[in-house]
Design a protein around this motif. Structure first.
Motif, PDB file in Angstrom:
ATOM      1  N   PHE A 193      61.784  34.453  75.686  1.00 37.85           N
ATOM      2  CA  PHE A 193      61.999  33.667  76.906  1.00 37.85           C
ATOM      3  C   PHE A 193      60.826  33.835  77.872  1.00 37.85           C
ATOM      4  O   PHE A 193      60.250  32.867  78.363  1.00 37.85           O
ATOM      5  CB  PHE A 193      63.281  34.112  77.616  1.00 37.85           C
ATOM      6  N   HIS A 194      60.490  35.100  78.144  1.00 36.89           N
ATOM      7  CA  HIS A 194      59.464  35.382  79.155  1.00 36.89           C
ATOM      8  C   HIS A 194      58.083  34.935  78.687  1.00 36.89           C
ATOM      9  O   HIS A 194      57.270  34.461  79.496  1.00 36.89           O
ATOM     10  CB  HIS A 194      59.485  36.863  79.522  1.00 36.89           C
ATOM     11  N   ARG A 196      57.510  32.404  76.746  1.00 32.48           N
ATOM     12  CA  ARG A 196      57.512  30.935  76.871  1.00 32.48           C
ATOM     13  C   ARG A 196      57.307  30.523  78.328  1.00 32.48           C
ATOM     14  O   ARG A 196      56.557  29.590  78.634  1.00 32.48           O
ATOM     15  CB  ARG A 196      58.837  30.394  76.332  1.00 32.48           C
TER      16      ARG A 196
END
Length: 206
Positions: A193-194, A196
């Motif tokens: 997530f981070h 991205r």
């Protein structure tokens, strides 16, 4: 000593994954595993204090039933993902009364093309499928790959399936959520997530 329960006999996929879970936590030597023939028995044992935790695959056909039936006395306290034992669709090399039938545990039914068999027989566990094959109750089945290797010449692999990564549920008696989502904030997915987000925020990112 902690007591963990799950579906078994020894060698079942639930037993296999529970061993992986205990090893990942580093508590295998401080834990004892108790195996039950069905999840209702396991749930009642947990509620009665005969076990501390119960492991169930999230895609097991009784998962929703177990979670709902015993919701006032036991709760989900953990969840994780784990690959299964390698699996395969195998077929007997001999003809018999089981011709035209294929045995499966329902959660595995979509793992392979079973259209060649007009009759699908559902069994509660993969080990039960293996037992049915040995007994000749059907001519083919989705089983652990090790089964074919243990019976050379009697069963042949038609379609290798390999490992399947499933979600797994751990039940306990004491809730851990405190009314909020319990999330592994440094999980591999969280790092994705981070990463991205960082790429999106970078100049020219998308």
């Amino acid at each position: 000593m902690l007591i963990f329960s799950t579906l078994g006999h020894e060698g079942s996929n639930h037993h296999f994954v529970l061993q992986q879970y205990l090893a990942a936590h580093g508590i295998a030597q401080a834990s004892r595993v108790v195996l039950f023939g069905d999840f209702h028995s396991g749930a009642r044992a947990l509620i009665a204090g005969e076990a501390d935790y119960l492991l169930q695959c999230a895609v097991h056909p009784t998962a929703a039933e177990i979670t709902g039936t015993y919701r006032s006395a036991m709760v989900v306290v953990d969840a994780f993902i784990s690959p299964s034992q390698p699996m395969a669709l195998v077929q007997s090399t001999a003809s018999g009364d089981g011709a035209g039938k294929v045995g499966v545990q329902p959660a595995t039914q979509s793992y392979a093309d079973l259209s060649a068999w007009p009759i699908i027989v559902h069994e509660p566990t993969v080990l039960a499928v293996q037992e049915g094959l040995v007994q000749g109750r059907y001519s083919a089945g989705i089983v652990f790959s090790s089964f074919a290797m243990a019976h050379p010449g009697r069963f042949e692999v038609i379609e290798p399936i390999g490992t399947v990564c499933d979600a797994w549920i751990v039940y306990g008696r004491q809730a851990v959520d405190q009314g909020a989502a319990v999330v592994w904030k440094d999980s591999p997915l969280a790092r994705q997530f981070h990463a991205r987000i960082e790429r999106c925020l970078a100049p020219g990112g998308s």
